[in-house]
Enzyme design. Structure first.
Site, mmCIF file in Angstrom:
data_model
loop_
_atom_site.group_PDB
_atom_site.id
_atom_site.type_symbol
_atom_site.label_atom_id
_atom_site.label_comp_id
_atom_site.label_asym_id
_atom_site.label_seq_id
_atom_site.Cartn_x
_atom_site.Cartn_y
_atom_site.Cartn_z
ATOM 1 N N GLU A 1 23.738 42.787 32.786
ATOM 2 C CA GLU A 1 23.671 42.706 31.520
ATOM 3 C C GLU A 1 24.913 42.820 30.518
ATOM 4 O O GLU A 1 24.890 42.427 29.459
ATOM 5 C CB GLU A 1 22.684 44.243 31.316
ATOM 6 C CG GLU A 1 21.648 44.464 31.972
ATOM 7 C CD GLU A 1 20.480 43.302 31.344
ATOM 8 O OE1 GLU A 1 20.608 42.792 30.408
ATOM 9 O OE2 GLU A 1 19.651 42.983 32.175
ATOM 10 N N HIS B 1 4.801 36.914 30.965
ATOM 11 C CA HIS B 1 5.449 35.866 30.282
ATOM 12 C C HIS B 1 4.402 34.728 29.615
ATOM 13 O O HIS B 1 4.290 34.223 28.658
ATOM 14 C CB HIS B 1 6.422 34.900 31.120
ATOM 15 C CG HIS B 1 7.615 35.651 31.563
ATOM 16 N ND1 HIS B 1 7.663 36.686 32.413
ATOM 17 C CD2 HIS B 1 8.832 35.372 30.830
ATOM 18 C CE1 HIS B 1 8.806 37.378 32.533
ATOM 19 N NE2 HIS B 1 9.581 36.463 31.660
#
Length: 658
Positions: free
Chosen positions: A389, A516
């Site tokens: 991240e 998704h």
């Protein structure tokens, strides 16, 4: 019985030759069809883009702030505020699109202006009427809401009055850790049966409206519009060639894993030469097989590369994990985290409120505020996630001076590709030894094969899944919503060698089990990112002067590798991604390629070939009974050869030739 379809080499050669000959004709055709106006005043275009940049940044800050507030304090009030801000952003996007299409951007002399206007015009549904624009926006929101509220019943019949299992952490934990095939099949069925049917009709309507928007923008269908974001007439060719190169490695891994699962579950559950049931691979979607490493480890007597116990012994805290990640980047000569990062990031799970724990990096679009949201636990997975991240934050920091429209990865796969490339250096026995967390000998053959097997279960196993999600979506957009479920399982069988554990019909909608799909998030970017991470890793390792096999490369403390990253970061989206890739590879290539990934796994491939030398089938053979799991009509009508295409043929018929 029949062999799983193979990609015929001669056929691929013919396809590539035909597409190559037509490449010049293809290039520019879609551009010519894109919506454009008549205004060619450069000054007005520049003024519009300046105003857009200011307003878009302001609205992005408001939306990001509202989303952050809800994600870190999930109350109904905060959710309403978030929806209000997102609705405002949708209206702004529609107004901006209308203004952008008033320009004939193809005739403006400034290439940066052309690039920004083109970006605003494409991949937008703002061409729809207000009624349909709002409808598709709400359809997606409703499907996401259905997905987030799914709760399923446990396997234990005594506990089935309490059907409160959530995807995270409950379903994920059971699929990862249970070795009871009946429990795994129950959880798999519960999730798929509850998530798909309630949103099937909504998805069918979504497909209809998405196609209408794409056609109004000058595309044949929404799938073509999704692919257009890569702005490359050779995109389909490169995807086909990369998968053709990866297939042999995947099939060797598949064959080895099948033999181990056969030993664990027996021939009544796993057929010796057949495909694999989707529920046995340690993951709800069978996209990451790393959780079954205990069943398939090549040398189980050698210690695995899991440093969690050592981290706990050394007294690690979430704060120390974030500081360690920052030090990794500053050792490369990259930027430290700004004060706002340390002040506002959520690094621990709070006890006083409900939060969304999925790790994520945030850019608040004001060139000051960047944060990470992560419910960090002291373990190896979260240490890797922290480095991952923070790579996104580094990207944000370096392209922050670009215009708003260029503050993104060079193509949709670059952000994940870079973050994953960093993880290849962090999750690495050599690096973990250097930082004092892995005290075993990193030079032994058995340790290296164990490590490569674990990485292959994560990366190689993911490749066909990453490819087929949008291949299915392209097919639905192009050919319609009839037989959606059988089309999904046909692709899963063809590319992954995966079958459902129980019979499926068209009343099901199993593709929706992957968020998704209902959330309208493109998936091809993850396949691109998978290839890019190894290409980027290879380039950084070359710059760092690494000698030896690629999987042992650690770029820690290499300023040369850091310069490769910073050069890539600064560009953002201001240049075509092929130019960025050419810069990254020192002018050697501008193509997406599987070569670096194959180089990384070469030692494992040689080992797998030895392990599989006595196997009668490397890959899988499919029988009628297995295909009838998702195509019951096959019992009456035989095999539907009309659907038995290779991926290359599928891409050929969807490539932009009209």
């Amino acid at each position: 019985m029949k062999f799983a379809p193979q990609i015929d080499a001669q056929f691929v050669t013919v396809v590539v030759a035909v597409l190559g000959a037509l490449a010049e004709e293809v290039e520019g055709i879609t551009d010519a069809r894109l919506v454009q106006g008549t205004n060619v005043n450069l000054g007005e275009a520049l003024q519009f883009l300046r105003e857009f940049d200011i307003e878009a940044s302001r609205i992005c800050f408001r939306v990001s702030s509202a989303r952050w507030t809800y994600s870190t304090n999930m109350t109904d009030f905060n959710k309403r505020r978030m929806i209000e801000e997102q609705t405002l952003q949708a209206k702004f996007d529609k107004l901006s699109w209308k203004r952008a299409v008033s320009f004939d951007w193809t005739r403006l002399p400034d290439p940066m202006v052309r690039r920004q206007l083109k970006q605003l015009i494409t991949n937008s549904r703002a061409s729809l009427t207000d009624e349909k624009y709002n409808e598709i926006y709400h359809l997606i929101s409703e499907m996401k809401d259905i997905y987030s509220h799914i709760r399923i019943c446990p396997f234990n019949s005594a506990e089935r009055l309490y059907c409160d299992l959530e995807l995270e952490p409950d379903v994920t934990r059971i699929m990862s850790n249970s070795r009871n095939h009946l429990e795994l099949a129950h959880i798999w069925r519960e999730w798929h049966d509850k998530v798909g049917p309630p949103m099937k009709n909504k998805f069918m309507r979504y497909v209809q409206i998405a196609n209408q928007a794409a056609r109004m923008n000058g595309f044949l269908d929404a799938g073509e519009e999704m692919r257009y974001v890569y702005d490359d007439p050779e995109f389909e060719i490169e995807i086909s060639e990369s998968w053709k190169r990866l297939q042999p490695l995947y099939k060797e891994l598949f064959t080895y894993v099948r033999r181990k699962l056969l030993q664990a579950y027996g021939p009544n559950i796993v057929r010796q030469e057949g495909p694999l049931p989707a529920h046995l691979l340690g993951n709800l979607w069978a996209q990451d097989w790393s959780k079954i490493i205990d069943l398939v480890a090549p040398y189980p007597e050698y210690r695995s590369v899991d440093i969690t116990d050592e981290m706990l012994r050394q007294g690690f805290t979430p704060l120390r994990m974030f500081q360690m990640a920052e030090e990794f980047y500053t050792s490369l000569g990259l930027k430290p985290m700004p004060p706002e990062f340390w002040r506002f990031s959520m690094t621990d799970k709070p006890n006083d409120r409900k939060v969304q724990c999925t790790a994520s990096a945030w850019d608040f679009c004001n060139k000051i505020d960047y944060r990470i949201k992560q419910c960090t636990e002291v373990n190896m997975e979260d240490l890797i996630s922290t480095h991952h991240e923070m790579a996104h934050i580094q990207y944000y920091l370096y392209y922050s001076e670009q215009p708003y429209l260029f503050r993104d990865g060079a193509n949709p796969g670059f952000h994940e590709g870079v973050a994953n490339a960093i993880s290849l250096s962090v999750f690495n026995p050599v690096h973990l030894h250097r930082v004092g967390l892995f005290n075993e000998n990193t030079d032994t053959y058995e340790t290296n094969i164990n490590f490569l097997m674990l990485m292959a279960l994560r990366k190689v196993a993911f490749a066909p899944f990453a490819l087929l999600v949008d291949a299915w979506r392209y097919e639905i957009f192009q050919n319609g919503v009839q037989n959606m479920n059988s089309a999904w399982w046909e692709l899963r069988l063809r590319y992954q060698g995966i079958i459902p554990p129980i019979p499926r019909t068209e009343s099901h909608f199993d593709a929706a089990a992957k968020r998704h799909i209902p959330a309208d998030i493109p998936y091809m970017k993850y396949y691109i990112a998978l290839l890019l991470e190894f290409q980027i890793h290879n380039s950084m390792c070359f710059a760092a002067g690494h000698v030896g096999t690629l999987h042992t490369c650690d770029i820690y403390r290499s300023r040369e590798a850091g310069r490769v990253l910073s050069d890539l970061f600064k560009v953002g989206k201001a240049r075509h991604w092929k130019e960025v890739l050419k810069m990254l590879t020192r002018g050697q290539s501008e193509r997406i390629s599987a070569d670096a990934m194959l180089q990384y796994f070469q030692p494992l491939l040689l080992w797998l070939k030895v392990q599989n030398k006595n196997e009668s089938v490397v890959g899988w053979m499919t029988n009628l009974e297995e295909e009838a799991l998702f195509q019951p009509f096959l019992f009456g009508g035989g095999v539907n050869h009309a659907t038995d295409f290779s991926f290359v043929l599928f891409m050929l018929i969807t490539v932009k030739l009209m």
